[in-house]
Design an enzyme around this catalytic site. Structure first.
Site, PDB file in Angstrom:
ATOM      1  N   ALA A  49      -4.272   7.539  -4.638  1.00 35.16           N
ATOM      2  CA  ALA A  49      -2.614   7.502  -4.289  1.00 35.16           C
ATOM      3  C   ALA A  49      -3.009   5.967  -5.629  1.00 35.16           C
ATOM      4  O   ALA A  49      -2.331   5.235  -4.578  1.00 35.16           O
ATOM      5  CB  ALA A  49      -1.743   7.529  -3.177  1.00 35.16           C
TER       6      ALA A  49
ATOM      7  N   GLY B   8       0.547  -1.136   0.145  1.00 31.18           N
ATOM      8  CA  GLY B   8       0.045   0.192   0.000  1.00 31.18           C
ATOM      9  C   GLY B   8       1.156   1.157  -0.008  1.00 31.18           C
ATOM     10  O   GLY B   8       2.463   1.250  -0.778  1.00 31.18           O
ATOM     11  N   ASN B   9       0.275   2.309   0.784  1.00 32.00           N
ATOM     12  CA  ASN B   9       1.112   3.332   0.356  1.00 32.00           C
ATOM     13  C   ASN B   9       0.394   4.457   1.243  1.00 32.00           C
ATOM     14  O   ASN B   9      -0.224   4.111   1.991  1.00 32.00           O
ATOM     15  CB  ASN B   9       0.301   4.021  -1.243  1.00 32.00           C
ATOM     16  CG  ASN B   9      -0.596   4.828  -1.335  1.00 32.00           C
ATOM     17  OD1 ASN B   9      -1.176   5.506  -0.942  1.00 32.00           O
ATOM     18  ND2 ASN B   9      -0.932   4.850  -2.236  1.00 32.00           N
ATOM     19  N   ARG B  10       0.964   5.091   1.775  1.00 27.66           N
ATOM     20  CA  ARG B  10       0.655   6.453   3.185  1.00 27.66           C
ATOM     21  C   ARG B  10      -0.671   7.402   3.081  1.00 27.66           C
ATOM     22  O   ARG B  10      -0.611   8.096   3.430  1.00 27.66           O
ATOM     23  CB  ARG B  10       2.021   6.962   3.620  1.00 27.66           C
ATOM     24  CG  ARG B  10       3.560   6.485   3.979  1.00 27.66           C
ATOM     25  CD  ARG B  10       4.385   7.625   4.134  1.00 27.66           C
ATOM     26  NE  ARG B  10       5.573   7.082   3.886  1.00 27.66           N
ATOM     27  CZ  ARG B  10       6.305   6.168   4.840  1.00 27.66           C
ATOM     28  NH1 ARG B  10       5.228   5.713   5.811  1.00 27.66           N
ATOM     29  NH2 ARG B  10       7.551   5.410   4.304  1.00 27.66           N
ATOM     30  N   SER B  11      -0.853   7.596   2.235  1.00 28.18           N
ATOM     31  CA  SER B  11      -2.484   8.069   1.465  1.00 28.18           C
ATOM     32  C   SER B  11      -3.376   7.850   2.620  1.00 28.18           C
ATOM     33  O   SER B  11      -4.042   7.070   3.153  1.00 28.18           O
ATOM     34  CB  SER B  11      -2.685   7.723   0.178  1.00 28.18           C
ATOM     35  OG  SER B  11      -4.135   8.238  -0.207  1.00 28.18           O
TER      36      SER B  11
END
Ligand code: CTP
Length: 397
Positions: free
Chosen positions: A279, A212-215
């Site tokens: 994102a 995943g990502n930090r969004s």
């Protein structure tokens, strides 16, 4: 301009509080509305005053709380309040006030002023499940809906009696979302269909892990709410479990970029605008495992393959707005994205700086247009960025 996320600024809201144990939450509602810039006058029924004092509400709003038709305020209470209201909100609303309003009664200050006002009325019921599910209450609520009142459905949970069921006052955030929806219904984006994506996609590695990502999804939610507050019909495509109210929106929860692509492709068919604030992953594991990967002392190689670029894949006659999250060469990279993804507007932001971008409530953006003009903005709250972006989009329509 007071539209979108700052739409409550300068609005006069009459907050009716009636005799439910949830009356104390009326203080929170009064506080949040006041902090958002609204001028709030609280009207309390006699039973409400047994749960919470007028002094509490006066201290929060800075305005005299009015508890009777006969209280000395320098005017004819129900008429003065009815006429100055931009909106009447009753939260919590008991079965009693709902029945009296449905019957057209005018036997106390609150019922008189609701009958006298030409402004929108929002009602958030709170009562024991059995009372809420009683056919009479159901018919009364139905009647109010038919008369144009907006009802904010109560939630389920633990009630004052200790029992569990439907009848808890809706979350304060949801009630305020409903107020904004109703106030903004004829805003400058009324009739426009806007698809907004939010959050970060999750690309499955195995049944328990993903890349995943930090969004945080904040920007997408702020945009979706601001568009709703200006009258747009909003479809929000988001990763599941993100905080933020979505009152009045159609919400589509997705996991991976591929799911987002399929959903967005369908939704843009009749949309006026797509705002890709999500994102989206650029890569995904080539072969996600169907069972949990076990721990081992050896290094693991995971082959990543590209995922489809949603903005590049979806075509049509809608306004195309993209984001460019960059850590270097902001404008150059953003312009490249505009060209490659055929965008009308790019919101470029530097995600390397502290205090802005991912996870923060603030952002510093540059807007870049098809004709190459750019507008630079200082660091500001994401809610404000959303308003500015929608001002520009309203202009492009
Ligand atoms: N985007 C998309 N589909 C993807 C990746 C990104 O539609 N698979 C959209 C984003 O929602 C955003 C814009 O494209 O509106 C730019 O995303 P960004 O992450 O800044 O750039 P990328 O195109 O992914 O390129 P890079 O990561 O190399 O900067």
């Amino acid at each position: 301009m007071t539209s979108g996320n700052n739409m409550l600024e300068g609005k006069t809201i009459i907050l009716g509080i009636t005799g439910s144990i949830a009356a104390f939450k009326g203080a929170d509602i009064a506080s949040k509305l006041t902090r958002a810039g609204a001028n709030v006058t609280v009207v309390m029924t006699e039973p409400a005053c047994r749960f919470i004092t007028p002094l509490t509400l006066e201290s929060i709003t800075g305005n005299q709380a009015v508890t009777s038709l006969w209280q000395e305020t320098g005017g004819i209470n129900h008429i003065t309040l009815a006429e100055k209201a931009d909106m009447v909100l009753i939260a919590p609303a008991t079965a009693s006030i709902i029945a009296r309003l449905a019957g057209g009664f005018a036997d106390d200050l609150l019922s008189c002023l609701v009958l006298a006002t030409k402004s929108p009325v929002v009602i958030a019921p709170a009562m024991h499940t059995a009372m809420y599910e009683n056919k009479l209450t159901g018919q009364n609520i139905q009647k109010l809906k038919e008369c144009g009142f907006m009802i904010v459905e109560p939630g389920e949970g633990r009630l004052a009696s200790g029992a569990y069921g439907k009848g808890r006052l809706a979350d304060v955030e949801v009630i305020i979302g409903a107020v904004k929806l109703k106030l903004g219904v004829n805003g400058d984006l009324a009739g426009k269909k806007i698809v907004v994506t939010a959050g970060g996609t999750r690309e499955s590695l195995d049944p328990v892990r993903y890349i995943g990502n930090r969004s945080s999804g904040k920007t997408g939610y702020e945009i979706a709410q601001a568009a709703r507050n200006r009258g747009a019909c909003v479809k929000l495509v988001t990763t599941a479990g993100l905080p933020g109210e979505t009152v009045g929106m159609e919400v589509f929860e997705i996991e991976a970029a591929q799911d987002m692509l399929v959903t967005v492709r369908e939704l843009v068919k009749d949309a006026d605008c797509l705002i890709m604030a999500a994102a989206v992953a650029d890569f995904k594991p080539e072969k996600p495992l169907s069972s949990k990967m076990k721990k081992s002392d050896r290094a693991v190689n995971i082959k990543l393959i590209p995922v489809p670029d949603i903005l590049s894949e979806v075509k049509g006659k809608f306004l195309r707005v993209g984001f460019a999250a960059e850590t270097e060469n902001l404008e150059y990279n953003a312009r490249l994205k505009m060209k490659n993804k055929d965008l009308d507007l790019v919101v470029a932001n530097d995600v390397s700086g502290k205090g802005a971008g991912f996870g923060s409530d603030y952002n510093k953006v540059t807007l870049i247009y098809r004709d190459q003009t750019t507008k630079d903005y200082p660091l500001m709250a994401k809610s404000h960025v959303a308003d500015i972006l929608l001002d520009e989009i309203a202009g492009l329509f």
